[in-house]
Design an enzyme around this catalytic site. Structure first.
Site, short mmCIF file in Angstrom:
data_model
loop_
_atom_site.label_atom_id
_atom_site.label_comp_id
_atom_site.label_asym_id
_atom_site.label_seq_id
_atom_site.Cartn_x
_atom_site.Cartn_y
_atom_site.Cartn_z
N TYR A 96 42.20 13.54 23.15
CA TYR A 96 42.94 12.40 22.60
C TYR A 96 42.80 11.18 23.50
O TYR A 96 42.63 11.29 24.71
CB TYR A 96 44.41 12.74 22.36
CG TYR A 96 45.28 12.83 23.59
CD1 TYR A 96 45.94 11.71 24.11
CD2 TYR A 96 45.49 14.05 24.24
CE1 TYR A 96 46.77 11.79 25.22
CE2 TYR A 96 46.31 14.15 25.36
CZ TYR A 96 46.95 13.02 25.84
OH TYR A 96 47.76 13.10 26.94
N CYS A 97 42.88 10.02 22.86
CA CYS A 97 43.00 8.74 23.57
C CYS A 97 44.29 8.10 23.09
O CYS A 97 45.21 8.81 22.65
CB CYS A 97 41.78 7.86 23.35
SG CYS A 97 41.48 7.36 21.65
N PHE A 98 44.41 6.79 23.14
CA PHE A 98 45.69 6.19 22.80
C PHE A 98 45.99 6.26 21.30
O PHE A 98 47.06 6.71 20.88
CB PHE A 98 45.77 4.74 23.26
CG PHE A 98 47.11 4.11 23.01
CD1 PHE A 98 48.24 4.56 23.69
CD2 PHE A 98 47.26 3.11 22.07
CE1 PHE A 98 49.49 4.01 23.45
CE2 PHE A 98 48.51 2.55 21.82
CZ PHE A 98 49.62 3.00 22.51
N TYR A 125 47.46 9.72 21.33
CA TYR A 125 48.73 9.75 22.07
C TYR A 125 49.86 9.11 21.28
O TYR A 125 51.00 9.61 21.26
CB TYR A 125 48.55 9.01 23.40
CG TYR A 125 49.84 8.70 24.11
CD1 TYR A 125 50.44 9.63 24.94
CD2 TYR A 125 50.49 7.46 23.93
CE1 TYR A 125 51.64 9.35 25.58
CE2 TYR A 125 51.68 7.18 24.56
CZ TYR A 125 52.26 8.12 25.38
OH TYR A 125 53.45 7.84 25.98
#
Length: 371
Positions: A96-98, A125
Site C-alpha cells: 500500500y501507499c497513501f 493507507y
C-alpha cells in the site's frame, strides 16, 4: 498495471493480521501506520520532496519522469530486492501507499516484472485508516461502556487486568494518565494509538464482545488524545467507584511510580545513565503541578521529594517517598477527585472495595452473556 490484483477486504486484513508493505516515504510511516506493516519506501523523504516540488512547478508528467530518474538503475534494483526479501519472509504481504495510486502501482508492477504478483490495497493507507476510524466510531456508538473510577492510586489499571471486558486505554497510550504517568520509551503517535485500539475492538467485536470497561480518563492520556466519539461515550457511561484507603493508595503510587518505574529506567538506560533521567522525571512531573499547587506547597513537596531521592540513591530505599506522595494526595489529587465525582453522582451504579467491584464486573459479564 490496472490488471494487477487489488485487496479490498479491510476487515480481513486487520482480523487476520495480514502483513503489509508500506511503500510511502519514511516520514509518512512515522506519522502513522499499522501494527503489521513494514516500511519499505519507494522513495526516500528527500526524493519524495523533490518529486512533489516538480509536480507543483511542472505538472504530473514531469514529476513521474523525475521519480523514475531518481529511483532507477541500481537504486531501483536495490529497492526491488528489498521488497522481494520481505516477501520471501512474508509471502502473503499486501502493498500500500497513501491512496493506492501511482506509488503502490509502480511497486506492484516492478514486482510483477520480477516474477512476483501481489495485490495492492485499494485506496491505500487512506482507506485503511478510514476503516479503522469508522470501527472506533461504531464501537463507541453501539457497544455498552462502563467506567471504573476511584481516587488517584486506587490501582484501577491493575484491577482492569482482572476484568475480562476491559479495554486498556493507558496500555495503548503507553502512559499512566497523570502528570507522573510518562513512561520511558515514549508514546505512540496519536494515529497509531487510535489504530491499535480500533484493531483490538474490531477483533473482540468479531468474537461477539459488545460490553467494555475502561478506566476513568481525561481526553488526553499524556499526549495521546482519545477519539471524540469514544470520549463522549465514556462521559455518558455508568460509573463504578472503587474505594481504597489513602494509605493503601500512597503505597500503590510508591510501588508504581517510584519503585517499578525506576526499574524500567534502569532496564532501558542502565543504572548510571538511568538515575538522573528518573530523578528528573519525578522532579519535572511535580513541577508541572506548580501552578495548581502554589509556590509554597510546591517548594515543600519538592523538598520532600529531593530528600527521598537522595535516600534512594544512597541506600536504595524508597520509603521516604511516601511523605511527598501522601501530602500530594491530601492537598491536590483527593480534593480534585472528590469535586469531580460530586458532579457525576447520577451516573454511579456501583461502589465498593476492589474485590466488590471486580465481582460486580464479573456479574455484569455473566448477565451480558446470558442476555
Amino acid at each position: 498495471m490496472s490488471e494487477l490484483p487489488l485487496a479490498t477486504d479491510y476487515a480481513h486484513i486487520f482480523l487476520g493480521d495480514v502483513p503489509l508493505i508500506d511503500v510511502r516515504a519514511p516520514i509518512e510511516f512515522k506519522e502513522g501506520a499499522f501494527p503489521c506493516s513494514t516500511s519499505l519506501p519507494l522513495m526516500t523523504d528527500d526524493e519524495r520532496a523533490q518529486v512533489g516540488t516538480c509536480f507543483k512547478k511542472q505538472g504530473q508528467a514531469a514529476a513521474i519522469e523525475l521519480g523514475h530518474t531518481l529511483v532507477g538503475g541500481a537504486v531501483r534494483a536495490e529497492r526491488v530486492e528489498g521488497w522481494l526479501a520481505q516477501l520471501r519472509q512474508q509471502p502473503e504481504a499486501l502493498i500500500y501507499c497513501f491512496r493506492g495510486g501511482l506509488r503502490s502501482q509502480t511497486v506492484q508492477q516492478w514486482l510483477a516484472d520480477a516474477g512476483i504478483t501481489r495485490p495492492r490495497v485499494a485506496g491505500g493507507y487512506k482507506e485503511l485508516r478510514r476503516f479503522l476510524i469508522d470501527t472506533l466510531d461504531s464501537a463507541a456508538a453501539q457497544c455498552q461502556w462502563s467506567v471504573l473510577t476511584g481516587m488517584t492510586g486506587s490501582g484501577k489499571t491493575h484491577m482492569l487486568g482482572h476484568v475480562t471486558q476491559a479495554l486498556d486505554l493507558e496500555g495503548h497510550a503507553r502512559h499512566r494518565g497523570s502528570s507522573f504517568g510518562q513512561l520511558p520509551g515514549g508514546q505512540p503517535s496519536n494515529i497509531n494509538f487510535e489504530n491499535n485500539m480500533a484493531i483490538e475492538l474490531l477483533k473482540r467485536r468479531h468474537k461477539g464482545e459488545q460490553t467494555f470497561v475502561v478506566e476513568d480518563e481525561s481526553r488526553l492520556i499524556g499526549r495521546c488524545c482519545l477519539p471524540n466519539t469514544l470520549f463522549d461515550a465514556m462521559c455518558k457511561a455508568p460509573l463504578v467507584v472503587v474505594d481504597v484507603p489513602q494509605g493503601e493508595r500512597a503505597e500503590q503510587i510508591r510501588q508504581d511510580y517510584v519503585h517499578d518505574l525506576w526499574l524500567r529506567y534502569q532496564a532501558m538506560f542502565g543504572a548510571q545513565e538511568g538515575w538522573p533521567l528518573f530523578a528528573a522525571y519525578l522532579t519535572d512531573a511535580l513541577a508541572r503541578l506548580k501552578r495548581r499547587l502554589g509556590d509554597q506547597a510546591h517548594r515543600e513537596l519538592d523538598a520532600l521529594m529531593q530528600t527521598a531521592l537522595t535516600e534512594q540513591a544512597n541506600s536504595g530505599s524508597t520509603e521516604l517517598h511516601l511523605a511527598w506522595i501522601t501530602l500530594l494526595l491530601t492537598r491536590y489529587y483527593d480534593p480534585m477527585y472528590l469535586y469531580q465525582l460530586g458532579n457525576k453522582q447520577e451516573r454511579i451504579v456501583f461502589r465498593g472495595d476492589k474485590q466488590a467491584c471486580l465481582d460486580y464486573f464479573a456479574e455484569q459479564r455473566t448477565n451480558a452473556q446470558q442476555g
